[in-house]
Scaffold this motif. Sequence first.
Motif, short mmCIF file in Angstrom:
data_model
loop_
_atom_site.label_atom_id
_atom_site.label_comp_id
_atom_site.label_asym_id
_atom_site.label_seq_id
_atom_site.Cartn_x
_atom_site.Cartn_y
_atom_site.Cartn_z
N GLU A 197 -4.62 -5.50 -2.32
CA GLU A 197 -4.38 -6.31 -1.12
C GLU A 197 -3.27 -5.71 -0.27
O GLU A 197 -2.21 -5.33 -0.77
CB GLU A 197 -4.00 -7.74 -1.52
CG GLU A 197 -3.79 -8.67 -0.34
CD GLU A 197 -3.37 -10.07 -0.76
OE1 GLU A 197 -3.11 -10.89 0.14
OE2 GLU A 197 -3.29 -10.32 -1.98
N GLY A 198 -3.55 -5.59 1.01
CA GLY A 198 -2.53 -5.17 1.96
C GLY A 198 -2.48 -3.68 2.24
O GLY A 198 -1.74 -3.25 3.13
N TYR A 219 -3.83 9.52 1.26
CA TYR A 219 -2.85 8.87 2.13
C TYR A 219 -2.94 7.36 1.91
O TYR A 219 -4.03 6.82 1.67
CB TYR A 219 -3.13 9.18 3.60
CG TYR A 219 -2.85 10.63 3.96
CD1 TYR A 219 -1.56 11.04 4.29
CD2 TYR A 219 -3.87 11.57 3.97
CE1 TYR A 219 -1.30 12.36 4.63
CE2 TYR A 219 -3.62 12.89 4.30
CZ TYR A 219 -2.34 13.28 4.62
OH TYR A 219 -2.08 14.59 4.94
N LEU A 220 -1.80 6.72 2.00
CA LEU A 220 -1.72 5.27 1.86
C LEU A 220 -1.39 4.65 3.21
O LEU A 220 -0.47 5.10 3.90
CB LEU A 220 -0.63 4.90 0.84
CG LEU A 220 -0.35 3.40 0.67
CD1 LEU A 220 -1.50 2.73 -0.05
CD2 LEU A 220 0.96 3.19 -0.09
N TYR A 221 -2.14 3.62 3.59
CA TYR A 221 -1.90 2.93 4.86
C TYR A 221 -1.64 1.45 4.57
O TYR A 221 -2.41 0.81 3.84
CB TYR A 221 -3.11 3.06 5.79
CG TYR A 221 -3.61 4.48 5.92
CD1 TYR A 221 -2.77 5.47 6.40
CD2 TYR A 221 -4.91 4.82 5.56
CE1 TYR A 221 -3.22 6.78 6.52
CE2 TYR A 221 -5.36 6.12 5.67
CZ TYR A 221 -4.51 7.10 6.15
OH TYR A 221 -4.95 8.39 6.27
N VAL A 222 -0.53 0.95 5.14
CA VAL A 222 -0.24 -0.49 5.04
C VAL A 222 -1.01 -1.20 6.14
O VAL A 222 -0.92 -0.83 7.32
CB VAL A 222 1.27 -0.75 5.16
CG1 VAL A 222 1.56 -2.25 5.11
CG2 VAL A 222 2.03 -0.03 4.04
N MET A 227 3.07 -5.38 7.30
CA MET A 227 3.95 -4.28 7.69
C MET A 227 5.43 -4.66 7.79
O MET A 227 6.29 -3.80 7.73
CB MET A 227 3.49 -3.70 9.03
CG MET A 227 2.14 -3.01 8.98
SD MET A 227 1.72 -2.30 10.58
CE MET A 227 0.16 -1.51 10.19
N GLN A 228 5.74 -5.93 7.95
CA GLN A 228 7.13 -6.30 8.26
C GLN A 228 8.08 -6.01 7.11
O GLN A 228 9.14 -5.41 7.31
CB GLN A 228 7.19 -7.79 8.63
CG GLN A 228 6.56 -8.11 9.97
CD GLN A 228 6.68 -9.58 10.32
OE1 GLN A 228 7.24 -10.37 9.55
NE2 GLN A 228 6.15 -9.96 11.47
N ASN A 229 7.70 -6.38 5.91
CA ASN A 229 8.65 -6.29 4.79
C ASN A 229 8.13 -5.46 3.61
O ASN A 229 8.78 -5.41 2.57
CB ASN A 229 8.99 -7.70 4.29
CG ASN A 229 9.63 -8.54 5.38
OD1 ASN A 229 10.66 -8.16 5.94
ND2 ASN A 229 9.01 -9.68 5.71
N SER A 230 6.96 -4.83 3.76
CA SER A 230 6.41 -4.06 2.65
C SER A 230 7.14 -2.73 2.48
O SER A 230 7.44 -2.04 3.45
CB SER A 230 4.92 -3.79 2.87
OG SER A 230 4.18 -4.99 2.80
N PRO A 338 5.72 3.16 6.19
CA PRO A 338 4.29 3.32 5.89
C PRO A 338 3.50 3.66 7.14
O PRO A 338 3.95 3.43 8.27
CB PRO A 338 3.89 1.95 5.32
CG PRO A 338 4.89 1.00 5.90
CD PRO A 338 6.18 1.76 6.01
N GLY A 339 2.32 4.22 6.95
CA GLY A 339 1.48 4.57 8.08
C GLY A 339 0.96 3.34 8.81
O GLY A 339 0.74 2.29 8.22
#
Length: 345
Positions: A197-198, A219-222, A227-230, A338-339
């Motif tokens: 998730e996410g 590659y990892l994408y949020v 995106m705010q606090n990850s 994060p991307g």
Amino acid sequence: MVDIKIIQNIASEQNVSITYGSKGNNGWYTSDIKIECPEGFTIEGEKVALKDASSKIDLIISEEGNYDFEYTIKSFSHSKTDKLSVALDKTGPIVDLTTKNYTSATFTIMDNVSGIASYEYTLDNNEPVLNDDLSITDPITITLPCKSGNHTLLVNAVDLAGNTMDAKTISFTIENEPYYPPVPLPNYYSVIIPEIEGVSFSSGNGSFDVAEDYAFGFYLYVNEGYMQNSKPVVLANGEEIVSREVDGKYIIKHVTTDTTIEVTGIVKDHSTANTEIENSIKIWSLNSILSIYVPRPLQGYLIDLSGNIIKVVHLSAGENSIIGVPSGLLILKLEGMPGRKIVIE
């Protein structure tokens, strides 16, 4: 001796003699045939024929084969044409070693005129092998199994006309078959990327087969809304993988066992509203111009969905405009973050 009578214009009988060569077997002859006319006559023949150097009134047939030989006897204005059936084979069979490999040798016995009546061969010190009562015009091919080493083959053959070949000895060597060690097949291991998730992955989710000791990267994408606090932490079988500094790619350098990817530190945003927060990063695009607002200088990368870096960007504090960005879906990866997926129109 065969007599052919020629009727002259003077009504007298003249004898023409045909002298056959050595008589062989099965109606074949094994030496030249001679046609001789009496004095005052001439003789002409078609196909291959040789004039005897000592006389102009005889003809020698020397061409091997089974055919009709046509000749003409002449005297003044009179002539007579006749045919002679020829079955002439003057040479014996021939034998030759044609092929060999690591386990056998093949030899061929042939007689292109009358054909093979019998043959016998002996390999090394084995018992002779005889095949007789034959009538074969095509080449005879015989393959003999042989062990590695030196060998001697003795061959005799007789054709249907009775000609016997001189016994032929063929020496040959069978080489040892070279040894090629088997090429070991690589072991394969599974790299498992579950749905988390996410976040999303450039490779997609699923199980991927990787040869032992080979690398595997992604590659990892949020995703939006996280995106705010990850602060993602990527684990491979519980051990952290640090993204590559140059482009943010995560790489397992040597896959030596089945591996499961985990991602921790993903926090869902408390609010999905587009609230502008002071000093926050803002991204927008218009007419292939990408605009980025950052509160401090940052370096970033534009990456396509195949994981290729298409542009390195150096951002100053404030608003930055990047011209000539290709349209479509891209990933913006800013240092330490994060991307982010962006759409260029």
